[in-house]
Design a protein around this motif. Structure first.
Motif, PDB file in Angstrom:
ATOM      1  N   VAL A 280       0.861  -1.181   0.000  1.00 62.16           N
ATOM      2  CA  VAL A 280       0.000   0.000   0.000  1.00 62.16           C
ATOM      3  C   VAL A 280       0.900   1.234   0.000  1.00 62.16           C
ATOM      4  O   VAL A 280       1.959   1.234   0.629  1.00 62.16           O
ATOM      5  CB  VAL A 280      -0.938   0.002   1.240  1.00 62.16           C
ATOM      6  N   PRO A 281       0.521   2.281  -0.724  1.00 65.68           N
ATOM      7  CA  PRO A 281       1.358   3.493  -0.717  1.00 65.68           C
ATOM      8  C   PRO A 281       1.487   4.070   0.691  1.00 65.68           C
ATOM      9  O   PRO A 281       0.497   4.229   1.402  1.00 65.68           O
ATOM     10  CB  PRO A 281       0.592   4.461  -1.640  1.00 65.68           C
ATOM     11  N   ILE A 282       2.704   4.362   1.069  1.00 61.28           N
ATOM     12  CA  ILE A 282       2.989   4.947   2.383  1.00 61.28           C
ATOM     13  C   ILE A 282       3.705   6.273   2.144  1.00 61.28           C
ATOM     14  O   ILE A 282       4.726   6.323   1.452  1.00 61.28           O
ATOM     15  CB  ILE A 282       3.871   4.015   3.229  1.00 61.28           C
ATOM     16  N   PHE A 321      11.871   1.825   1.049  1.00 64.03           N
ATOM     17  CA  PHE A 321      11.471   0.675   0.238  1.00 64.03           C
ATOM     18  C   PHE A 321      10.484   1.151  -0.819  1.00 64.03           C
ATOM     19  O   PHE A 321      10.061   2.314  -0.815  1.00 64.03           O
ATOM     20  CB  PHE A 321      10.910  -0.477   1.084  1.00 64.03           C
ATOM     21  N   ASN A 322      10.130   0.287  -1.755  1.00 65.24           N
ATOM     22  CA  ASN A 322       9.446   0.711  -2.976  1.00 65.24           C
ATOM     23  C   ASN A 322       8.124   1.429  -2.748  1.00 65.24           C
ATOM     24  O   ASN A 322       7.778   2.351  -3.493  1.00 65.24           O
ATOM     25  CB  ASN A 322       9.213  -0.496  -3.900  1.00 65.24           C
ATOM     26  N   SER A 323       7.350   1.004  -1.744  1.00 70.00           N
ATOM     27  CA  SER A 323       6.034   1.614  -1.546  1.00 70.00           C
ATOM     28  C   SER A 323       6.080   2.857  -0.669  1.00 70.00           C
ATOM     29  O   SER A 323       5.050   3.443  -0.355  1.00 70.00           O
ATOM     30  CB  SER A 323       5.061   0.590  -0.940  1.00 70.00           C
ATOM     31  N   MET A 343      -4.230   4.164   1.558  1.00 67.20           N
ATOM     32  CA  MET A 343      -2.873   4.687   1.714  1.00 67.20           C
ATOM     33  C   MET A 343      -2.627   4.979   3.183  1.00 67.20           C
ATOM     34  O   MET A 343      -3.569   5.064   3.973  1.00 67.20           O
ATOM     35  CB  MET A 343      -2.677   5.953   0.883  1.00 67.20           C
ATOM     36  N   ILE A 344      -1.362   5.122   3.506  1.00 71.10           N
ATOM     37  CA  ILE A 344      -0.956   5.486   4.866  1.00 71.10           C
ATOM     38  C   ILE A 344      -0.215   6.807   4.783  1.00 71.10           C
ATOM     39  O   ILE A 344       0.707   6.958   3.970  1.00 71.10           O
ATOM     40  CB  ILE A 344      -0.048   4.402   5.482  1.00 71.10           C
TER      41      ILE A 344
END
Length: 474
Positions: A280-282, A321-323, A343-344
């Motif tokens: 999930v996008p962070i 990291f990637n996200s 998203m976070i």
């Protein structure tokens, strides 16, 4: 010889740590922190901070949080030009925090001036200090690594031990009249600053190899509370992320830019690698958190073994990291409000009193799909405390909002030890010389509860410090 101590802050309250050790009229200040909480009240306290620097020998900084370092530039502004002792990591963190405070004050002054002008009113509010005062304070910081002794006066010796709270945090072990041949003639005073917890990621456990002190000035933020254990906290974080993602909601995490943000990033990285949460996008939406993370990267001497085991040994960056995306510009921050979940968003200020998190809360708090995740201490009268306490309507940036988002409380991520952990730390230390414990940095209910817990554990001589009252150390 006369040895006295008094507190100008963090006495029966949590913020504004300022303790003064007086040795025959020579003063050593331990921390010089800003008050946080209700804006008008804390601004008044900070503005009224008045200290005679004439006999101030030196300042000892336990760590770089605003409530411990935030008024150092005031001393500079008053003409103090002596040494400020801190660990190398605390030096770098405190520089960030002080400069950030100066910029926020300058921004607030500009905003308030415009608001007053619109109303035809005279503008009164002025910043406490500016960036030049911060630069001056930074130039006076003398770095002292852990477990290295330094004389800060002919008869006063300082040594730092890892407090395990945030990067660079330290116990200040002060020995008056050092006498290795006859230690009974020494007086040893230990100021804990804030005590961290065992088995936390990134930061080492609080040190227990401190020489037996005669007096301990002990923090008491969670003096009457117990935290969730690590495994339970990880499961809670996993559950919250999964449930929010299932609703395609946003998770807003108000977080302190230093330590808490890096810890959350570390945990989310682990959970993503272990496939326990969806990718999930962070977003870390805090320029200061981004800068602080850079400081973390250049101080591996403060890391515990878990970072080396999980990341460094495999040549991985524990803070990227990637996200994960670090946003810096205002435009990128505003764009997050237009994006759809899940998203976070991790954003400062940790107590929801300033910073970009206010705009995210205003935009997201009334949407029932969203989650507000509380992961740290919220001082009395702060917006974060009101949300934590379950108020159904809160005022954000001057407007009222319904709290329809789900509020999750995850207290296992606190950087402060709870009462059981502090008693365990005391029991593991050498307390054979201990005469008395003074409690600081805690609200009254926590301190009275902690005093009872300490008595049950065999520590009978405990006193709760009162603001500005002078205590003689015989």
């Amino acid at each position: 010889m006369s040895i006295k101590v008094y507190s100008l802050g963090a006495a029966q309250e949590v913020t504004g740590s300022k303790h003064v050790l007086d040795v025959d009229g020579r003063k050593f200040m331990i921390d010089c922190g800003a008050f946080q909480g209700k804006r008008k009240e804390s601004d008044e306290k900070n503005r009224n901070f008045d200290f005679d620097i004439e006999n101030l020998e030196s300042v000892i900084l336990t760590h770089g949080h605003l409530d411990h370092c935030g008024l150092l530039p005031i001393l500079t502004k008053k003409g103090y030009n002596g040494n400020i002792y801190a660990t190398p990591a605390t030096r770098d963190i405190a520089n960030l925090v002080m400069m950030d405070s100066a910029r926020i004050q300058a921004h607030d002054a500009e905003y308030l001036a415009k608001q007053a002008s619109k109303k035809g009113e005279k503008f009164q509010w002025k910043p406490l200090f500016d960036e030049n005062d911060c630069v001056a304070a930074a130039n006076q910081i003398v770095s002292l690594s852990y477990n290295r002794k330094m004389y800060i006066a002919p008869d006063v010796q300082l040594e730092f031990y890892d407090a395990g709270h945030i990067l660079g945090s330290a116990f200040a072990d002060i020995t008056i009249n050092p006498n290795p041949k006859n230690p009974e003639k020494e007086t040893r005073v230990l100021f804990t600053g804030d005590i961290g917890r065992k088995c936390k990621p990134i930061i080492r456990n609080p040190a227990i190899n401190v020489p037996s002190p005669d007096y301990i000035f002990l923090e008491s933020t969670y003096g009457n509370k117990l935290h969730d254990n690590h495994d339970r906290s990880m499961k809670e974080l996993e559950r919250i992320v999964r449930e929010a993602c299932a609703k395609k909601g946003k998770i807003i995490i108000p977080s302190f830019a230093i330590e808490r943000t890096q810890e959350l990033v570390f945990y989310l990285h682990l959970l993503t690698d272990q496939k326990k949460i969806p990718v999930v996008p962070i977003y870390v939406d805090s320029p200061m958190a981004s800068n602080a993370t850079s400081v973390f990267r250049v101080h591996p001497e403060c890391y515990d073994d878990s970072v080396n085991e999980a990341f460094l040994k495999h040549h991985k960056n524990p803070f990227g990291f990637n996200s994960l995306t670090f946003t810096t510009s205002v435009e990128d921050s505003k764009a997050l409000n237009k994006k759809e979940g899940p998203m976070i968003i991790i954003s400062a200020d940790g107590m929801c009193e300033a910073g970009r998190v206010l705009y995210h809360l205003a935009n997201e708090i009334s949407n029932a799909r969203n989650t507000i995740m509380i992961v740290g201490y919220m001082a009395e009268n702060t917006l974060g405390r009101k949300i934590f306490d379950g108020q159904k309507e809160v005022r954000i940036l001057g407007d009222l909002y319904q709290v329809n988002a789900k509020v999750e409380r995850c207290n296992g991520f606190s950087a402060h030890a709870d009462y059981s952990e502090m008693i365990e730390w005391l029991n593991e230390m050498d307390t054979s010389r201990l005469k008395k414990i003074f409690l600081v940095h805690g609200e009254k209910d926590q301190q009275f509860g902690f005093k009872e817990h300490l008595a049950e554990a065999g520590f009978k001589d405990v006193e709760i410090i009162e603001g500005e009252k002078v205590y003689n150390l015989d």
